[in-house]
Design a protein around this motif. Structure first.
Motif, PDB file in Angstrom:
ATOM      1  N   LEU A   1      78.679  42.429  62.975  1.00  0.00           N
ATOM      2  CA  LEU A   1      78.170  41.446  62.027  1.00  0.00           C
ATOM      3  C   LEU A   1      79.309  40.577  61.488  1.00  0.00           C
ATOM      4  O   LEU A   1      80.456  41.009  61.387  1.00  0.00           O
ATOM      5  N   ARG A   2      78.993  39.308  61.118  1.00  0.00           N
ATOM      6  CA  ARG A   2      80.024  38.363  60.692  1.00  0.00           C
ATOM      7  C   ARG A   2      80.256  38.402  59.180  1.00  0.00           C
ATOM      8  O   ARG A   2      81.353  38.188  58.706  1.00  0.00           O
ATOM      9  N   SER A   3      79.204  38.688  58.423  1.00  0.00           N
ATOM     10  CA  SER A   3      79.320  38.673  56.964  1.00  0.00           C
ATOM     11  C   SER A   3      80.033  39.919  56.462  1.00  0.00           C
ATOM     12  O   SER A   3      79.763  41.034  56.920  1.00  0.00           O
ATOM     13  N   ARG A   4      80.966  39.716  55.523  1.00  0.00           N
ATOM     14  CA  ARG A   4      81.656  40.856  54.936  1.00  0.00           C
ATOM     15  C   ARG A   4      80.663  41.792  54.254  1.00  0.00           C
ATOM     16  O   ARG A   4      80.749  43.014  54.397  1.00  0.00           O
ATOM     17  N   ARG A   5      79.727  41.229  53.523  1.00  0.00           N
ATOM     18  CA  ARG A   5      78.796  42.063  52.755  1.00  0.00           C
ATOM     19  C   ARG A   5      77.874  42.854  53.690  1.00  0.00           C
ATOM     20  O   ARG A   5      77.625  44.049  53.483  1.00  0.00           O
ATOM     21  N   LEU A   6      77.330  42.217  54.726  1.00  0.00           N
ATOM     22  CA  LEU A   6      76.436  42.920  55.657  1.00  0.00           C
ATOM     23  C   LEU A   6      77.176  44.036  56.385  1.00  0.00           C
ATOM     24  O   LEU A   6      76.632  45.124  56.614  1.00  0.00           O
ATOM     25  N   ARG A   7      78.417  43.781  56.742  1.00  0.00           N
ATOM     26  CA  ARG A   7      79.192  44.810  57.442  1.00  0.00           C
ATOM     27  C   ARG A   7      79.453  45.992  56.511  1.00  0.00           C
ATOM     28  O   ARG A   7      79.414  47.154  56.927  1.00  0.00           O
ATOM     29  N   SER A   8      79.729  45.702  55.217  1.00  0.00           N
ATOM     30  CA  SER A   8      79.962  46.804  54.273  1.00  0.00           C
ATOM     31  C   SER A   8      78.665  47.574  54.006  1.00  0.00           C
ATOM     32  O   SER A   8      78.688  48.802  53.840  1.00  0.00           O
ATOM     33  N   VAL A   9      77.517  46.862  53.956  1.00  0.00           N
ATOM     34  CA  VAL A   9      76.231  47.546  53.776  1.00  0.00           C
ATOM     35  C   VAL A   9      75.929  48.444  54.971  1.00  0.00           C
ATOM     36  O   VAL A   9      75.422  49.580  54.816  1.00  0.00           O
ATOM     37  N   ALA A  10      76.265  47.986  56.188  1.00  0.00           N
ATOM     38  CA  ALA A  10      76.055  48.804  57.384  1.00  0.00           C
ATOM     39  C   ALA A  10      76.860  50.087  57.298  1.00  0.00           C
ATOM     40  O   ALA A  10      76.387  51.188  57.652  1.00  0.00           O
ATOM     41  N   VAL A  11      78.105  49.984  56.826  1.00  0.00           N
ATOM     42  CA  VAL A  11      78.930  51.183  56.678  1.00  0.00           C
ATOM     43  C   VAL A  11      78.318  52.098  55.616  1.00  0.00           C
ATOM     44  O   VAL A  11      78.276  53.338  55.775  1.00  0.00           O
ATOM     45  N   ALA A  12      77.838  51.517  54.484  1.00  0.00           N
ATOM     46  CA  ALA A  12      77.229  52.324  53.424  1.00  0.00           C
ATOM     47  C   ALA A  12      75.999  53.077  53.938  1.00  0.00           C
ATOM     48  O   ALA A  12      75.808  54.275  53.663  1.00  0.00           O
TER      49      ALA A  12
END
Length: 752
Positions: free
Chosen positions: A73-84
């Protein structure tokens, strides 16, 4: 509602304090940890038996999409949500594999701490929601794989909310911590921005040229003063380096300057000379450098302050030149010559010749034509001298009209160069639009092997004085025989200085020789002659010190002493002696203070008839004088003193002087008097001079009368007065006083 959510969202941490590279590093770490957790869960599930296969497959099946989303994913927030979400799956899977063990739930709180690295509410929110859903859904469907106690089995949703609340509180404290931290960081950033702004102002607005340079030599930043100093554009091209500067080092040290600064790193100050590319001018630059290092002590950049010290260096060079060079001629100064000569004598493997020059009769040029002309003569002589001597020779003006040359080479080179100098000066010097003939006396000496500079210069000086005493305009090579007269002159000068510094009445007494009238035979006057009394009581004649007095200028204070002492004796003898005559040297006559000094002496004794004081001036002194003789003698005559022309007949134009000068007395030289009775030609000359003197209203005195025949002849010729050993040799004042008293009682100078 939207306003409230916006207000809340704006106050929740969103990771804005993290730079992209910092966030990427943290995300990479959490993604790797999530992948490691997946591997460890797979291994752990494999050891749990067949009953764990379903839970393991579900867990891995959900983790893989989370890892893929975190990576792609390109968005910082979406990538962090995926990790969460992935951590939620990992924690739920671990709880399921542990059959709902309470302690296994601790992994959720570990995940909260891990997700705190993002410093963003979004992954926290996703993790909170996912955790609550996990506990609620899975607690209801498979409660034995979610909880391990009966209460939770009976009320799974309640425990799901409890677990969610616990996670919420843990996350909430993290959010508060982030918020406080971000506020502190914002204040720190503001302080940093202010400091950087101050630094920027100090850096950009300072008048001192400054630059920041990377270790590779690329300019990071320059201030306006630096760009203006080096005439650079307001914005430098990308990758502008030190080697692109429009200046070039003059020497190797300058070429390696930046490498030296980078290598040393520590605060350093160096000064180097550079040449500007645009106008080819030379500049001196003083560079102050300071290295900036990171925590690993690696050099990050070099900060340089550049001061253009060209004016300072030029001033220093000018001062150095002034110290080492004579201001009038541009030749070496005495001090610089002595220093360079000492070094030359020490280092030269060849003999060193020293040539000492002194301008003949320079005082006549200086006093007769003025000091400006004298300076022009010295400058022209320096140019002529510099053109004659070989290249590399030391050429200096020692002071006054004295010059000196030193050069290494074969023993005869000094003689050859000295003769070349004499030949070059045979042509007149161009001075003030006219050509002026100038001659010099030259002394040459050669030093073989190490020798003292003072000794060598003294030897050349000695030879020069020998050439000057021989008539000037000639060269004299130094020999040991020349030391004797020089040493005698030095000793005579020393004795005279001591005598003048002591009580001159005792150390420099006056002796008197009577002048006798040929008509009455009485003592008409006396000539005052100075003598020197040494500390041991020995009396020295004038030959022992008058020459040194003339050469050194001590004749001036000596003459003043003689004049004052003669007046004192004249007052003592009162009317018993008609007058006293005092010799005046050319040096005294040329002094501008001579006439005022005589006037002062007479003013101190207003009751003395000034005509009783006679000043004797030689004819040769009048010819060589540098002042207007007639004007000076006329000023003396106005004081009331009488003038006597001494040694008449020894000059070149006696009759001319006799007619033009305001003299009162003519003193015939002893060369005309000796043997007068037996030489008809002398008798004729003396008769003619006596007639001319009477015609001009002058009196005559014949000097050097030593026998009765000459006395008789002079008396018969009508000479008014005579002086000589026939009557008396010079006597000390007490003896002369007794002679006056004796001859007063006898009535004749011939008595006794």
């Amino acid at each position: 509602m939207g306003t409230w959510t916006t207000w809340l969202r704006d106050r929740l941490p969103a990771g804005r304090g993290l730079r992209d590279e910092d966030w990427a590093g943290r995300h990479r770490l959490l993604t790797v940890l999530l992948a490691v957790a997946m591997v460890l869960l797979t291994v752990f599930g494999a050891f749990q038996g067949d009953h764990a296969v379903g839970a393991l497959l579900l867990t891995d099946g959900l983790l893989l999409p989370s890892l893929a989303a975190a990576a792609l994913l390109r968005s910082r927030r979406l990538r962090s949500v995926a990790v969460a979400l992935g951590f939620t799956v990992a924690c739920g899977g671990f709880v399921a594999l542990c059959h709902g063990l309470t302690e296994a739930h601790f992994t959720f709180f570990i995940a909260v701490a891990a997700l705190a690295l993002y410093r963003d509410w979004a992954p926290f929110g996703a993790f909170l929601v996912a955790t609550t859903l996990h506990h609620g859904v899975f607690g209801t469907l498979v409660s034995d794989h979610t909880y391990d106690h009966d209460t939770a089995f009976a009320h799974p949703l309640v425990w799901a909310l409890l677990h969610g609340a616990a996670v919420l509180f843990a996350a909430g404290f993290q959010l508060v911590s982030w918020s406080l931290t971000e506020a502190e960081e914002q204040r720190a950033q503001e302080n940093l921005d202010e400091s950087q702004a101050q630094l920027s102002v100090a850096f950009d607005e300072t008048p001192v040229p400054m630059a920041m340079i990377s270790p590779e030599g690329v300019f990071v930043r320059t201030n306006a003063a630096y760009r203006e100093w080096l005439r650079l554009p307001a914005e430098l091209p990308e990758g502008f380096c030190v080697i692109d500067l429009p200046i070039r080092p003059v020497d190797t040290a300058g070429a390696q300057l930046f490498e030296t600064l980078v290598r040393q790193g520590e605060p350093t100050t160096v000064t180097r000379q550079f040449r500007r590319v645009d106008d080819d001018s030379l500049i001196w630059v003083q560079v102050h450098s300071t290295g900036l290092f990171d925590r690993q002590n690696r050099l990050r950049m070099v900060v340089v302050h550049c001061l253009d010290v060209t004016a300072v260096r030029d001033h220093e060079a000018e001062l150095s030149y002034q110290v080492r060079h004579d201001s009038l001629t541009g030749l070496l100064s005495r001090k610089a010559f002595e220093h360079d000569l000492a070094r030359l004598l020490t280092r030269s493997h060849e003999p060193v010749s020293v040539i000492y020059l002194d301008v003949d009769r320079f005082k006549s040029i200086n006093d007769g034509s003025g000091h400006t002309t004298g300076d022009d003569v010295l400058r022209a002589l320096a140019v002529r001298l510099d053109a004659v001597v070989p290249a590399g020779a030391l050429v200096a003006r020692l002071g006054g009209d004295e010059f000196i040359v030193a050069l290494p080479g074969p023993a005869g080179i000094g003689l050859r160069v000295g003769n070349s100098i004499l030949a070059a000066l045979a042509e007149p010097l161009p001075v003030g639009g006219q050509e002026l003939p100038v001659s010099v006396s030259v002394g040459v000496t050669t030093a073989f092997g190490p020798a003292g500079a003072d000794e060598v210069v003294l030897a050349a000086d000695t030879a020069m004085y020998a050439a000057k005493r021989a008539g000037g305009n000639r060269l004299q090579v130094f020999t040991d025989d020349l030391r004797v007269p020089v040493q005698e002159r030095i000793a005579a000068e020393s004795r005279l200085r001591r005598a003048l510094a002591a009580d001159p009445r005792h150390s420099l007494p006056l002796w008197f020789q009577p002048v006798v009238s040929t008509v009455t035979g009485h003592i008409a006057g006396a000539e005052a002659l100075v003598r020197m009394r040494t500390p041991d009581g020995e009396i020295l004649g004038p030959h022992a010190f008058i020459g040194a007095a003339e050469e050194t200028g001590l004749i001036v204070p000596l003459g003043e002493h003689v004049l004052r002492s003669a007046v004192e004796h004249l007052l003592h003898w009162s009317d018993r002696l008609g007058y006293v005559s005092v010799n005046v040297s050319p040096r005294q006559l040329a002094e501008p203070d001579f006439v005022p000094m005589v006037a002062g002496v007479l003013a101190a004794v207003p009751y003395l008839d000034p005509s009783r004081l006679v000043l004797e001036i030689t004819e040769t002194a009048l010819i060589s004088s540098t002042v207007d003789v007639s004007e000076r003698l006329a000023a003396l005559k106005q004081l009331g003193v009488r003038i006597a022309l001494d040694d008449f007949g020894t000059g070149y134009s006696s009759l001319t002087w006799l007619k033009s000068l305001p003299a009162d007395i003519v003193k015939l030289d002893r060369s005309f008097v000796a043997g007068l009775a037996a030489d008809p030609r002398k008798s004729s000359i003396i008769s003619a001079v006596l007639w001319l003197a009477r015609s001009l209203g002058m009196s005559t005195i014949a000097e050097g009368v030593e026998d009765l025949a000459d006395w008789t002849a002079l008396r018969e010729a009508g000479c008014p007065a005579v002086q000589g050993y026939f009557f008396s040799k010079p006597l000390p004042a007490p003896e002369f006083d007794r002679m006056i008293h004796l001859r007063e009682t006898s009535g004749s100078a011939l008595a006794g």
